[in-house]
Design an enzyme around this catalytic site. Sequence first.
Site, PDB file in Angstrom:
ATOM      1  N   LEU B  11      35.142  32.496  53.644  1.00 35.13           N
ATOM      2  CA  LEU B  11      35.310  33.807  54.232  1.00 35.13           C
ATOM      3  C   LEU B  11      36.693  34.639  54.094  1.00 35.13           C
ATOM      4  CD1 LEU B  11      33.691  35.878  55.727  1.00 35.13           C
ATOM      5  CD2 LEU B  11      34.145  34.622  58.233  1.00 35.13           C
ATOM      6  N   GLY B  12      37.068  34.462  52.775  1.00 32.76           N
ATOM      7  CA  GLY B  12      38.050  35.157  52.390  1.00 32.76           C
ATOM      8  C   GLY B  12      38.032  36.610  52.089  1.00 32.76           C
ATOM      9  N   GLY B  15      34.357  37.015  50.443  1.00 31.86           N
ATOM     10  CA  GLY B  15      33.304  36.482  51.627  1.00 31.86           C
ATOM     11  C   GLY B  15      33.180  37.490  52.547  1.00 31.86           C
ATOM     12  N   GLU B 129      27.449  36.106  37.971  1.00 34.98           N
ATOM     13  CA  GLU B 129      27.806  37.487  37.472  1.00 34.98           C
ATOM     14  C   GLU B 129      29.364  37.932  37.890  1.00 34.98           C
ATOM     15  OE1 GLU B 129      28.182  40.157  35.272  1.00 34.98           O
ATOM     16  OE2 GLU B 129      25.787  40.357  35.469  1.00 34.98           O
ATOM     17  N   VAL B 132      33.027  36.995  35.992  1.00 26.92           N
ATOM     18  CA  VAL B 132      33.514  37.667  35.021  1.00 26.92           C
ATOM     19  C   VAL B 132      33.499  39.063  35.350  1.00 26.92           C
ATOM     20  CG1 VAL B 132      33.545  38.004  32.375  1.00 26.92           C
ATOM     21  CG2 VAL B 132      32.894  35.813  33.212  1.00 26.92           C
ATOM     22  N   GLY B 134      34.734  41.048  37.559  1.00 29.68           N
ATOM     23  CA  GLY B 134      34.537  41.462  38.811  1.00 29.68           C
ATOM     24  C   GLY B 134      33.258  42.220  39.029  1.00 29.68           C
ATOM     25  N   ILE B 136      31.809  44.502  36.793  1.00 27.57           N
ATOM     26  CA  ILE B 136      31.173  44.943  35.736  1.00 27.57           C
ATOM     27  C   ILE B 136      29.951  44.176  35.427  1.00 27.57           C
ATOM     28  CG2 ILE B 136      31.555  45.860  33.637  1.00 27.57           C
ATOM     29  CD1 ILE B 136      34.598  45.036  33.536  1.00 27.57           C
ATOM     30  N   ASP B 201      43.540  32.278  32.869  1.00 28.16           N
ATOM     31  CA  ASP B 201      42.246  32.753  33.601  1.00 28.16           C
ATOM     32  C   ASP B 201      41.532  33.864  32.613  1.00 28.16           C
ATOM     33  OD1 ASP B 201      41.406  34.412  36.087  1.00 28.16           O
ATOM     34  OD2 ASP B 201      41.830  35.858  34.805  1.00 28.16           O
ATOM     35  N   LYS B 205      37.286  33.115  31.317  1.00 31.20           N
ATOM     36  CA  LYS B 205      36.254  34.052  31.220  1.00 31.20           C
ATOM     37  C   LYS B 205      35.496  34.297  29.806  1.00 31.20           C
ATOM     38  CE  LYS B 205      38.258  36.693  34.895  1.00 31.20           C
ATOM     39  NZ  LYS B 205      39.575  37.810  35.467  1.00 31.20           N
TER      40      LYS B 205
END
Lengths: 429, 429
Positions: B11-12, B15, B129, B132, B134, B136, B201, B205
């Site tokens: 729940l960051g 979340g 989804e 990768v 965010g 899109i 990072d 992806k």
Amino acid sequence: MKSISIGLLGLGTVGTGVVKIIKNHQDQLMHQVGCPVEIKKILVQNVHKKRPVEIDPNILTSNADDILFDQDIDVVIEVMGGINATKDYLITALRQGKHVVTANKDLMALHGSELLTVASEYGCDLFYEASVGGGIPILRGLVDGLASDRITQLMGIVNGTTNYILTKMTNEGRSYDEVLKEAQELGFAEADPTSDVEGLDAARKMTILATLGFSMHIDLDDVQVRGISNVTEEDIKYGKKLGYTMKLIGYAHREGEKVEASVAPTFLSNNHPLASVQNEYNAVYVYGEAVGETMFYGPGAGSLPTASAVVSDLVAVIKNLRIGVNGKSAVTPQYPKRLKEDSEKYSKYFLRIHVQDEVGVFAEITTIFAKHGVSFEEILQLPIKKNETSEIVLVTHQASLTSYEQILQELYDLQAVKKVKSTYRVVRK
Amino acid sequence: MKSISIGLLGLGTVGTGVVKIIKNHQDQLMHQVGCPVEIKKILVQNVHKKRPVEIDPNILTSNADDILFDQDIDVVIEVMGGINATKDYLITALRQGKHVVTANKDLMALHGSELLTVASEYGCDLFYEASVGGGIPILRGLVDGLASDRITQLMGIVNGTTNYILTKMTNEGRSYDEVLKEAQELGFAEADPTSDVEGLDAARKMTILATLGFSMHIDLDDVQVRGISNVTEEDIKYGKKLGYTMKLIGYAHREGEKVEASVAPTFLSNNHPLASVQNEYNAVYVYGEAVGETMFYGPGAGSLPTASAVVSDLVAVIKNLRIGVNGKSAVTPQYPKRLKEDSEKYSKYFLRIHVQDEVGVFAEITTIFAKHGVSFEEILQLPIKKNETSEIVLVTHQASLTSYEQILQELYDLQAVKKVKSTYRVVRK
């Protein structure tokens, strides 16, 4: 393993592309859908004409019934174009329990709602990804990818011919007529370019996009349309000076429960993602409340991109067939249609006028804007040597369409205003 | 009507975004999936911590088993991050027959293949989804939209932090260190930025994208990685002079049956669609044999875009649930992994070297390139006042990685070469 049988209506460039892709990607298709895919019959006007692709002459027919009433055909792919006769074919196909894939934006813009209803009644899929944006998977993007979001804005460069013309005018400083002529010679524009350059083609696509994006049935008549045939190279030059790029923009906006849709030549600020879409490329910019800005870019037309979108739809239909869930993927519009009044449509505007070069004229003009509560973002006043005329170029802050039309009328009526040269919507990022 | 129950792991910010979207879009979700959607339990570290969103404290738990073994929970959404413990949770969830949606690219890049296998064994959906790009919808674009095509090239700006840094360096002529510091102060870069700026990072992806796009299982170790920490403002300035924009590009290319994948700072010609992607935005450029060029653009990260992608996946899972076809949408890689040799990897290169300003040096250098069959697209020679040094900047035509590395080695060994200042891959449209 039972193979899936396709009936193809039409064998022009897109149809030929579909035949080629299905032939050349047979292994890949098998892997995706788990069974062979075979084109069983193709409707053509002339079965004896020479074709640019190798086709068994026995599968050609000039009688649509050979496809529509063939019990073995599972899916009908329509790439013949046209509206009334084609619509009848597709309704017959759906009533015969055949799933339909179409690339026909004209048909979908005019009769999409009716066709989707028939499809749903008969438990059939009706997919039409190829009808908008050629090879760009924008419809799936709207339905699936942004399923959880509330889309408030759709802006599209959805006509390749006009984007090609405006790109050339912008980059080479040439006139509309000159560039159009060249585009016709190169085959980028039709001999009769009206439907493209007057914005009708773009309006049809925006009808389809807005209906899906806002989950509200938008008709072609709801889209205000203006084409690019009056755009001049001077307008574009002034725009450049102010940091804008001219594009033919399909614009659809939702505010609260009301929407507006239009197609018009528009000045975009250069940092807008759509401003850098060049030549015959298309792009659709989507603003969702949660996701923010996204954009889908690609070839808006062309036989292979369109054929590829058709085959993608075919893959989706066959996957549904194999798991037995056809006819369940269509999302019917959730909201009743509610259109904005002109007084609720807001935009910034670019305006270029010629006025008498006299004391007090500028004050008269600005007073009219002030009276309607519209202020300016930028003003350029330039002397023109002949006839004691000045040119005034200005960009307004947000104004309602009602206010702006009243302002224009009052400017026309003003003695000192010799000519309203041009005016365009302005969109800044 | 039975409602669908969700268990949320974490729940960051993402979340919290998921909770908000599900709450605020309840009607829209109902319309899409045909039943209510309810968050039944949320795993948090501290059940007593104050939250920025109103949540019934009774649904919070610090014991994962309360979610993983709750028979009523249909779908587990993982937005807690982490690798090993998280992987165990998800495997447990799948074995308990729960469908999983995850935004965890690190986990998917390292263990995606194993997790997808478990999901498939237990007939569960595993959607990712949000891992990768965010918001899109690029993974759906790859799987569905381009289903009928053969993708030969994927290029991505898939890390927002590095794109932000490079954009600032380019537009403002500032140094890497200065811009990084500012980005950290503004919260655009982490206190320890290594994973972003060194390209890890982005590599994760690209692993996910290449695996899907090429239908071939690509491991993280298969991706050659170089970050942006050595990029200088001078390099960028020289690139500008030559018409290039510097971007951190994830590059995946297929030729015949072999592929290559890398992440590296790259000079793109200014007319490349990726060159105009600015600030923290991401974009993935896809080249398919049939469709040609397409591009997906949007926010690569951010709590709401990512949460929106998570909820889109959730909608897809629930639709599958309601028609009973979960676990059937995963496409297992079709091709065995085959990687290109270095001698099969071709690129153009930018090279900047300092040499002694003497007669014959230039000839020595060009002889080395000629020996390896590599010619030039552009050459700039500039005198540097101090130490009798000249600066040479050149762009090669296509060269194999093997040839280019040999050339670099021979340049290092050359007495007249004082320093190889920098070299980058070049991609022209």
